[in-house]
Design a protein around this motif. Sequence first.
Motif, mmCIF file in Angstrom:
data_model
loop_
_atom_site.group_PDB
_atom_site.id
_atom_site.type_symbol
_atom_site.label_atom_id
_atom_site.label_comp_id
_atom_site.label_asym_id
_atom_site.label_seq_id
_atom_site.Cartn_x
_atom_site.Cartn_y
_atom_site.Cartn_z
ATOM 1 N N CYS A 28 0.686 -1.178 0.236
ATOM 2 C CA CYS A 28 0.146 0.161 -0.065
ATOM 3 C C CYS A 28 0.698 1.274 0.055
ATOM 4 O O CYS A 28 0.576 2.256 0.395
ATOM 5 C CB CYS A 28 -1.223 -0.293 1.156
ATOM 6 N N GLY A 29 1.805 1.119 -0.368
ATOM 7 C CA GLY A 29 2.908 2.257 -0.466
ATOM 8 C C GLY A 29 4.236 1.859 -0.817
ATOM 9 O O GLY A 29 4.655 0.995 -1.516
ATOM 10 N N ASP A 30 5.085 3.022 -0.581
ATOM 11 C CA ASP A 30 6.487 2.688 -0.942
ATOM 12 C C ASP A 30 7.383 2.708 0.451
ATOM 13 O O ASP A 30 7.500 3.586 1.009
ATOM 14 C CB ASP A 30 7.084 3.863 -1.733
ATOM 15 N N PRO A 31 7.486 1.314 0.734
ATOM 16 C CA PRO A 31 8.184 1.166 2.149
ATOM 17 C C PRO A 31 9.841 1.914 1.891
ATOM 18 O O PRO A 31 10.252 2.521 2.894
ATOM 19 C CB PRO A 31 8.420 -0.406 2.084
ATOM 20 N N LYS A 32 10.405 1.797 0.890
ATOM 21 C CA LYS A 32 11.810 2.445 0.868
ATOM 22 C C LYS A 32 11.686 3.958 1.012
ATOM 23 O O LYS A 32 12.523 4.562 1.945
ATOM 24 C CB LYS A 32 12.588 2.434 -0.587
ATOM 25 N N ARG A 33 10.669 4.693 0.563
ATOM 26 C CA ARG A 33 10.686 6.050 0.809
ATOM 27 C C ARG A 33 9.661 6.428 2.006
ATOM 28 O O ARG A 33 9.415 7.732 2.398
ATOM 29 C CB ARG A 33 10.137 6.726 -0.515
ATOM 30 N N ARG A 34 9.131 5.279 2.522
ATOM 31 C CA ARG A 34 7.968 5.456 3.576
ATOM 32 C C ARG A 34 7.102 6.424 3.369
ATOM 33 O O ARG A 34 6.446 7.339 3.932
ATOM 34 C CB ARG A 34 8.918 6.286 4.750
ATOM 35 N N ILE A 35 6.091 6.281 2.244
ATOM 36 C CA ILE A 35 5.147 6.969 1.994
ATOM 37 C C ILE A 35 4.145 6.038 1.408
ATOM 38 O O ILE A 35 4.439 5.219 0.565
ATOM 39 C CB ILE A 35 5.618 7.669 0.675
ATOM 40 N N CYS A 36 3.005 6.299 2.017
ATOM 41 C CA CYS A 36 1.998 5.387 1.794
ATOM 42 C C CYS A 36 1.289 5.591 0.170
ATOM 43 O O CYS A 36 1.727 6.679 -0.273
ATOM 44 C CB CYS A 36 0.863 5.583 2.701
ATOM 45 N N ALA A 37 0.607 4.710 -0.101
ATOM 46 C CA ALA A 37 0.061 4.880 -1.411
ATOM 47 C C ALA A 37 -0.769 6.171 -1.608
ATOM 48 O O ALA A 37 -0.705 6.750 -2.677
ATOM 49 C CB ALA A 37 -0.929 3.822 -1.958
ATOM 50 N N LEU A 38 -1.448 6.738 -0.437
ATOM 51 C CA LEU A 38 -2.347 7.919 -0.547
ATOM 52 C C LEU A 38 -1.287 9.092 -0.432
ATOM 53 O O LEU A 38 -1.760 10.152 -1.130
ATOM 54 C CB LEU A 38 -3.174 8.038 0.495
ATOM 55 N N CYS A 39 -0.127 9.027 -0.237
ATOM 56 C CA CYS A 39 0.776 10.249 -0.397
ATOM 57 C C CYS A 39 1.752 10.239 -1.211
ATOM 58 O O CYS A 39 2.373 11.280 -1.578
ATOM 59 C CB CYS A 39 1.263 10.415 1.231
ATOM 60 N N ILE A 40 1.668 9.093 -2.292
ATOM 61 C CA ILE A 40 2.939 9.053 -3.074
ATOM 62 C C ILE A 40 2.719 10.068 -4.188
ATOM 63 O O ILE A 40 3.654 10.911 -4.305
ATOM 64 C CB ILE A 40 2.817 7.721 -3.623
ATOM 65 N N ASP A 41 1.454 10.325 -4.539
ATOM 66 C CA ASP A 41 1.389 11.368 -5.570
ATOM 67 C C ASP A 41 1.692 12.828 -4.936
ATOM 68 O O ASP A 41 2.221 13.454 -5.522
ATOM 69 C CB ASP A 41 -0.328 11.442 -5.937
ATOM 70 N N GLU A 42 1.235 13.174 -3.909
ATOM 71 C CA GLU A 42 1.740 14.349 -3.240
ATOM 72 C C GLU A 42 3.343 14.477 -3.075
ATOM 73 O O GLU A 42 3.954 15.439 -3.614
ATOM 74 C CB GLU A 42 1.297 14.721 -1.748
ATOM 75 N N GLU A 43 3.861 13.449 -2.794
ATOM 76 C CA GLU A 43 5.304 13.460 -2.626
ATOM 77 C C GLU A 43 5.877 13.598 -3.812
ATOM 78 O O GLU A 43 7.026 14.367 -4.249
ATOM 79 C CB GLU A 43 5.603 12.071 -1.822
ATOM 80 N N GLU A 44 5.499 12.871 -4.789
ATOM 81 C CA GLU A 44 6.074 12.986 -6.367
ATOM 82 C C GLU A 44 5.886 14.503 -6.719
ATOM 83 O O GLU A 44 6.818 14.988 -7.719
ATOM 84 C CB GLU A 44 5.388 12.107 -7.094
ATOM 85 N N GLY A 45 4.883 15.133 -6.095
ATOM 86 C CA GLY A 45 4.531 16.624 -6.728
ATOM 87 C C GLY A 45 5.532 17.322 -5.981
ATOM 88 O O GLY A 45 5.927 18.536 -6.808
ATOM 89 N N GLU A 46 5.882 17.226 -4.853
ATOM 90 C CA GLU A 46 6.817 18.049 -4.209
ATOM 91 C C GLU A 46 8.165 18.083 -4.554
ATOM 92 O O GLU A 46 8.880 18.947 -5.177
ATOM 93 C CB GLU A 46 6.358 17.820 -2.446
ATOM 94 N N GLU A 47 8.709 16.850 -4.485
ATOM 95 C CA GLU A 47 9.983 16.492 -5.081
ATOM 96 C C GLU A 47 10.300 16.634 -6.481
ATOM 97 O O GLU A 47 9.636 15.713 -7.262
ATOM 98 C CB GLU A 47 10.527 15.215 -4.604
ATOM 99 N N GLU A 48 10.850 17.889 -7.033
ATOM 100 C CA GLU A 48 10.872 17.770 -8.221
ATOM 101 C C GLU A 48 12.080 17.098 -8.836
ATOM 102 O O GLU A 48 13.129 17.224 -8.313
ATOM 103 C CB GLU A 48 11.226 19.404 -8.814
#
Length: 96
Positions: A28-48
């Motif tokens: 349900c997410g990315d264990p390596k980046r410690r981001i859940c599937a719900l926040c992956i989109d946001e994270e990818e948007g923040e980190e350019e």
Amino acid sequence: MPKCEICYEDVDKVYTCKLCGVAFCEDCGDPKRRICALCIDEEEGEEEDLDEEHEDEEFEDEEEPEEEDEEEEEFEEEEEERDERRKGKKSRYQVR
Ligand SMILES: [Zn+2]
Ligand SMILES: [Zn+2]
């Protein structure tokens, strides 16, 4: 056994989302980046992503094999009859 807060299934291990703090399983997410599937989109948007793929434009000098058997027969009909101007031909033949 920990429980994923996203899929609500008991899993062997859960990871805590660094953004929302939800416990998510590896599905349900990315264990390596410690981001859940719900926040992956946001994270990818923040980190350019600065990892712009610089495609190396390799200028390959591969000559394309021209399979054209059309022989350009250049008929240079240079049949220009050279005016054989015999410069040595003296027309000073004085006829008396
Ligand atoms: Zn899950
Ligand atoms: Zn999250």
